[in-house]
Enzyme design. Structure first.
Site, PDB file in Angstrom:
ATOM      1  N   ASP A  51       0.895  -1.165   0.000  1.00 48.78           N
ATOM      2  CA  ASP A  51       0.000   0.000   0.000  1.00 48.78           C
ATOM      3  C   ASP A  51       0.925   1.205   0.000  1.00 48.78           C
ATOM      4  O   ASP A  51       1.652   1.434   0.959  1.00 48.78           O
ATOM      5  CB  ASP A  51      -0.857  -0.065   1.281  1.00 48.78           C
ATOM      6  CG  ASP A  51      -1.673   1.208   1.539  1.00 48.78           C
ATOM      7  OD1 ASP A  51      -1.501   2.192   0.795  1.00 48.78           O
ATOM      8  OD2 ASP A  51      -2.461   1.198   2.499  1.00 48.78           O
ATOM      9  N   TYR A 103       1.422   0.617  15.055  1.00 51.24           N
ATOM     10  CA  TYR A 103       0.440   0.401  13.997  1.00 51.24           C
ATOM     11  C   TYR A 103       0.721   1.284  12.793  1.00 51.24           C
ATOM     12  O   TYR A 103       0.827   2.498  12.922  1.00 51.24           O
ATOM     13  CB  TYR A 103      -0.975   0.688  14.519  1.00 51.24           C
ATOM     14  CG  TYR A 103      -2.020   0.484  13.453  1.00 51.24           C
ATOM     15  CD1 TYR A 103      -2.303  -0.793  12.974  1.00 51.24           C
ATOM     16  CD2 TYR A 103      -2.707   1.559  12.900  1.00 51.24           C
ATOM     17  CE1 TYR A 103      -3.246  -0.985  11.986  1.00 51.24           C
ATOM     18  CE2 TYR A 103      -3.654   1.375  11.907  1.00 51.24           C
ATOM     19  CZ  TYR A 103      -3.915   0.100  11.456  1.00 51.24           C
ATOM     20  OH  TYR A 103      -4.850  -0.101  10.470  1.00 51.24           O
ATOM     21  N   LYS A 163      -2.774  -2.341   8.206  1.00 54.53           N
ATOM     22  CA  LYS A 163      -2.849  -3.793   8.345  1.00 54.53           C
ATOM     23  C   LYS A 163      -2.006  -4.470   7.270  1.00 54.53           C
ATOM     24  O   LYS A 163      -1.716  -3.885   6.233  1.00 54.53           O
ATOM     25  CB  LYS A 163      -4.324  -4.212   8.230  1.00 54.53           C
ATOM     26  CG  LYS A 163      -4.695  -5.435   9.033  1.00 54.53           C
ATOM     27  CD  LYS A 163      -4.512  -5.251  10.518  1.00 54.53           C
ATOM     28  CE  LYS A 163      -4.834  -6.503  11.307  1.00 54.53           C
ATOM     29  NZ  LYS A 163      -4.454  -6.378  12.714  1.00 54.53           N
TER      30      LYS A 163
END
Ligand code: 13P
Ligand code: 13P
Ligand code: MG
Ligand code: MG
Ligand code: MG
Length: 381
Positions: free
Chosen positions: A11, A228, A231
């Site tokens: 991504d 984080y 994902k």
């Protein structure tokens, strides 16, 4: 002919938010890899999109973990990041966790699934690609494809599959792996892979002759970055037919949606919805999680395809069920079990909130003794 099939995904910027990939990014990546095909470094290349992630499917003769092939993917994603930065797309360069390429993209952010094999007289393969979930999303379908005869009839009907398959399972916390052979070690396998926050199937091999059957990406971004950063939307490659499950046996698990980790902020459980390429655009509460299936026939290393395998009304029911499951889970709002359990929230921004409140906690009851491990203490049947 011995070939390697490499799928490398990342991504590098969402359009809009985390919902899709801007066409200019896809064009940039396609042009870049097609140059490498023209030069003869890659035999062929194909680009797939699922949600805000882009996967480069490549065939070549450099073997797995090739610096040349990983370098091509890394540079393609770097080029796309430049475009993403110009367009100020969301999270430009999100999955490129390192500033410089050092020989292999593993541990640097992008997801990788690669296998080397002798091309069969006919070589059908399926590339699965999911967004808003994690590598352990493949645990349940891989078990059903390669170890559950109620889903994969071929396990009973095809003598080449009678010896079963061996699953390589990665402990994502320690980096250690274990090989479990089915059907004999089926229950040990299930004991591990049911723990989806920890164990992920890395590869599957045919017991009969040791042929590679499936391979999945297993990187955990949060464990690389320590926080984080989105994902680890995974990819997986599965070989089909003639001693492997048929295409329809490989797709069958997806006809009954199950719950996976991911969705909004990577912090929720939600149903995995099988969709056509066109509908791989997770927008409701940044989801629900999506999966596409790209079918290819490989001919002398050339990728004939992709065929959009979930673009079939036979999967409409699964999509409808996934919507119902999504509604049921959304009813829970920020409450578990829709929101992930606290151990899994460790790598989100939630610890910052706990830190903020730390000083304000006071003793209301006598301090609790540490809870002893019940399994050690008693034999529970
Ligand atoms: P066809 O007769 O359509 O080729 O189907 C063969 C088959 O094995 C389907 O699973
Ligand atoms: P991605 O991993 O697909 O970027 O999703 C991140 C997110 O936070 C979605 O809400
Ligand atoms: Mg994103
Ligand atoms: Mg994504
Ligand atoms: Mg992601």
């Amino acid at each position: 002919m011995r070939i390697t099939l490499s799928v490398i995904k990342a991504d590098v910027g969402g359009y809009v938010g985390h919902s899709g990939v801007h066409p200019q990014l896809v064009e940039t990546i396609k042009e870049f890899v097609q140059e490498e095909v023209k030069k003869g470094i890659l035999i062929d290349a194909s680009v797939l999109v699922c949600g805000d992630d882009t996967a480069i499917v490549m065939t070549h003769t450099h073997g797995v973990d090739s610096e040349i092939v990983h370098g091509i993917a890394w540079r393609a994603f770097e080029k796309a990041t430049e475009v993403a930065k110009k367009l100020k797309l969301y999270g430009a360069g999100q999955d490129l966790l390192s500033t410089a390429f050092s020989g292999n993209v593993k541990g640097m952010g992008p997801g990788v699934a690669e296998m080397e094999f002798e091309e069969r007289p006919s070589e059908p393969v399926i590339v699965f690609f999911a967004d808003k979930t994690a590598p352990s999303a493949w645990n349940l379908p891989l078990y059903e494809m390669f170890a559950d005869p109620m889903v994969c009839a071929g396990l009973v009907i095809d003598p080449k599959m009678h010896d079963g398959f061996t699953f390589e399972v990665l402990d994502t916390y320690t980096g250690k792996a274990v090989k479990l052979s089915t059907p004999s070690e089926l229950y040990e396998l299930l004991a591990l892979i049911g723990t989806v926050e920890r164990y992920a199937i890395r590869s599957v091999w045919r017991n009969n002759d040791g042929e590679i059957a499936a391979v999945a990406s297993t990187q955990r971004l949060s464990l690389i970055a320590g926080k984080y950063v989105g994902k680890d939307d995974p990819v997986m490659v599965v070989r089909a037919q003639a001693g492997f499950p048929a295409v329809g046996e490989i797709l069958e698990p997806f006809a009954r949606p199950w719950i996976v980790e991911g969705w909004m902020r990577g912090s929720h459980n939600g149903p995995l919805m099988p969709v056509s390429f066109k509908n791989a655009t997770p927008t409701r509460f940044d989801g629900p999680p999506r999966v596409i299936a790209a079918g290819y026939q490989i001919a002398e290393g050339k990728l004939i395809g992709p065929r959009d395998l979930f673009d079939d009304p036979a999967f409409d029911k699964a999509r409808e069920q996934a919507q119902l499951m999504a509604d049921m889970l959304r009813r829970q709002g920020i409450f578990e079990p829709h929101r992930l359990p606290s151990e899994e929230m460790e790598y989100t921004t939630l610890p910052k909130i706990l830190k903020k409140l730390e000083e304000r906690f006071y003793e209301l009851e006598a301090p609790r003794k540490a809870v002893e491990d019940p399994v050690e203490k008693h034999d529970i049947d």
